[in-house]
Design a protein around this motif. Structure first.
Motif, mmCIF file in Angstrom:
data_model
loop_
_atom_site.group_PDB
_atom_site.id
_atom_site.type_symbol
_atom_site.label_atom_id
_atom_site.label_comp_id
_atom_site.label_asym_id
_atom_site.label_seq_id
_atom_site.Cartn_x
_atom_site.Cartn_y
_atom_site.Cartn_z
ATOM 1 N N ARG A 37 13.875 22.971 16.826
ATOM 2 C CA ARG A 37 13.763 24.378 16.434
ATOM 3 C C ARG A 37 14.949 25.225 16.901
ATOM 4 O O ARG A 37 15.466 26.040 16.141
ATOM 5 C CB ARG A 37 12.490 24.957 17.030
ATOM 6 C CG ARG A 37 11.566 25.529 16.012
ATOM 7 C CD ARG A 37 10.271 25.893 16.655
ATOM 8 N NE ARG A 37 10.152 27.342 16.564
ATOM 9 C CZ ARG A 37 9.148 28.003 17.040
ATOM 10 N NH1 ARG A 37 8.200 27.391 17.706
ATOM 11 N NH2 ARG A 37 9.074 29.285 16.882
ATOM 12 N N ALA A 38 15.349 25.049 18.148
ATOM 13 C CA ALA A 38 16.432 25.871 18.717
ATOM 14 C C ALA A 38 17.063 25.149 19.912
ATOM 15 O O ALA A 38 16.934 25.595 21.056
ATOM 16 C CB ALA A 38 15.894 27.226 19.131
ATOM 17 N N ALA A 41 19.349 27.276 22.380
ATOM 18 C CA ALA A 41 18.586 28.226 23.204
ATOM 19 C C ALA A 41 17.844 27.502 24.321
ATOM 20 O O ALA A 41 17.856 27.949 25.475
ATOM 21 C CB ALA A 41 17.606 29.012 22.337
ATOM 22 N N TYR A 42 17.207 26.389 23.990
ATOM 23 C CA TYR A 42 16.431 25.662 24.996
ATOM 24 C C TYR A 42 17.333 25.019 26.046
ATOM 25 O O TYR A 42 16.993 24.977 27.229
ATOM 26 C CB TYR A 42 15.549 24.612 24.338
ATOM 27 C CG TYR A 42 14.567 25.187 23.336
ATOM 28 C CD1 TYR A 42 14.082 26.494 23.441
ATOM 29 C CD2 TYR A 42 14.117 24.429 22.268
ATOM 30 C CE1 TYR A 42 13.193 27.020 22.527
ATOM 31 C CE2 TYR A 42 13.217 24.949 21.338
ATOM 32 C CZ TYR A 42 12.766 26.242 21.474
ATOM 33 O OH TYR A 42 11.882 26.758 20.568
ATOM 34 N N SER A 85 23.603 37.655 22.027
ATOM 35 C CA SER A 85 22.294 37.736 21.375
ATOM 36 C C SER A 85 22.013 39.135 20.830
ATOM 37 O O SER A 85 21.296 39.286 19.844
ATOM 38 C CB SER A 85 21.176 37.293 22.329
ATOM 39 O OG SER A 85 21.081 38.171 23.428
ATOM 40 N N PHE A 92 20.359 33.009 18.038
ATOM 41 C CA PHE A 92 19.349 32.261 18.778
ATOM 42 C C PHE A 92 18.003 32.448 18.093
ATOM 43 O O PHE A 92 17.360 33.486 18.262
ATOM 44 C CB PHE A 92 19.263 32.744 20.235
ATOM 45 C CG PHE A 92 20.542 32.585 20.997
ATOM 46 C CD1 PHE A 92 20.930 31.341 21.463
ATOM 47 C CD2 PHE A 92 21.372 33.668 21.244
ATOM 48 C CE1 PHE A 92 22.116 31.182 22.157
ATOM 49 C CE2 PHE A 92 22.553 33.524 21.938
ATOM 50 C CZ PHE A 92 22.931 32.279 22.395
ATOM 51 N N PRO A 93 17.569 31.442 17.309
ATOM 52 C CA PRO A 93 16.283 31.576 16.628
ATOM 53 C C PRO A 93 15.110 31.723 17.602
ATOM 54 O O PRO A 93 14.072 32.272 17.261
ATOM 55 C CB PRO A 93 16.149 30.300 15.813
ATOM 56 C CG PRO A 93 17.277 29.418 16.184
ATOM 57 C CD PRO A 93 18.231 30.199 17.018
ATOM 58 N N GLU A 94 15.284 31.237 18.799
ATOM 59 C CA GLU A 94 14.312 31.392 19.881
ATOM 60 C C GLU A 94 15.052 31.980 21.074
ATOM 61 O O GLU A 94 16.206 31.638 21.318
ATOM 62 C CB GLU A 94 13.688 30.049 20.262
ATOM 63 C CG GLU A 94 12.807 29.445 19.200
ATOM 64 C CD GLU A 94 11.515 30.215 19.003
ATOM 65 O OE1 GLU A 94 10.936 30.678 20.000
ATOM 66 O OE2 GLU A 94 11.104 30.354 17.846
ATOM 67 N N THR A 96 16.427 32.735 24.856
ATOM 68 C CA THR A 96 16.704 32.017 26.093
ATOM 69 C C THR A 96 16.279 32.928 27.250
ATOM 70 O O THR A 96 15.913 34.079 27.032
ATOM 71 C CB THR A 96 18.208 31.706 26.233
ATOM 72 O OG1 THR A 96 18.902 32.902 26.559
ATOM 73 C CG2 THR A 96 18.790 31.105 24.969
#
Length: 132
Positions: A37-38, A41-42, A85, A92-94, A96
């Motif tokens: 998914r991201a 970011a993760y 961001s 960043f779709p998700e 951090t």
């Protein structure tokens, strides 16, 4: 107990330890279950957790140079990722830990390295008292 983890340093070490656990647990779960998914970011959140861990250990053991490096990298990370961001919300779709300057964590990720650097500066000027 080391000189850096005395007085206000205790609170600082505790907050760094909490953020190590929070960022580490969150990113660990996300990397294990939602990596596709991201991933950036993760992985950035996992990097933040490692930096928080280094800062925690360095402050606890009075390794001033390591603490300074870790906290300096942390500040650069939160400022860089935070600005990026904000300027490019789709980057960043998700979120951090450092997205939007740590807004998801009450801006503590933005304030924490500033307090950490101030503590390192202040504690370097204080005379060390002998242990009783």
């Amino acid at each position: 107990m080391s000189e850096l983890s005395r007085g206000p340093g205790r609170v600082l070490v505790a907050v760094y330890a909490i953020f190590t656990l929070a960022a580490g647990a969150r990113s660990g779960y996300q990397l294990a279950t939602e990596f596709d998914r991201a991933p950036v970011a993760y992985l950035l959140s996992a990097l933040a957790a490692v930096i928080y861990l280094l800062a925690t250990a360095a402050l606890w053991t009075s390794r001033r140079g390591i603490a300074l490096a870790a906290i300096g990298i942390e500040l650069a990370g939160v400022l860089g990722v935070g600005l990026y961001s904000v300027l490019d919300g789709e980057a960043f779709p998700e979120p951090t830990v450092w997205s939007d300057f740590g807004a998801g964590y009450g801006y503590v990720p933005l304030v924490l390295p500033v307090l950490g650097l101030l503590w390192l500066r202040r504690s370097s000027r204080e005379p060390v008292s002998p242990e009783r």
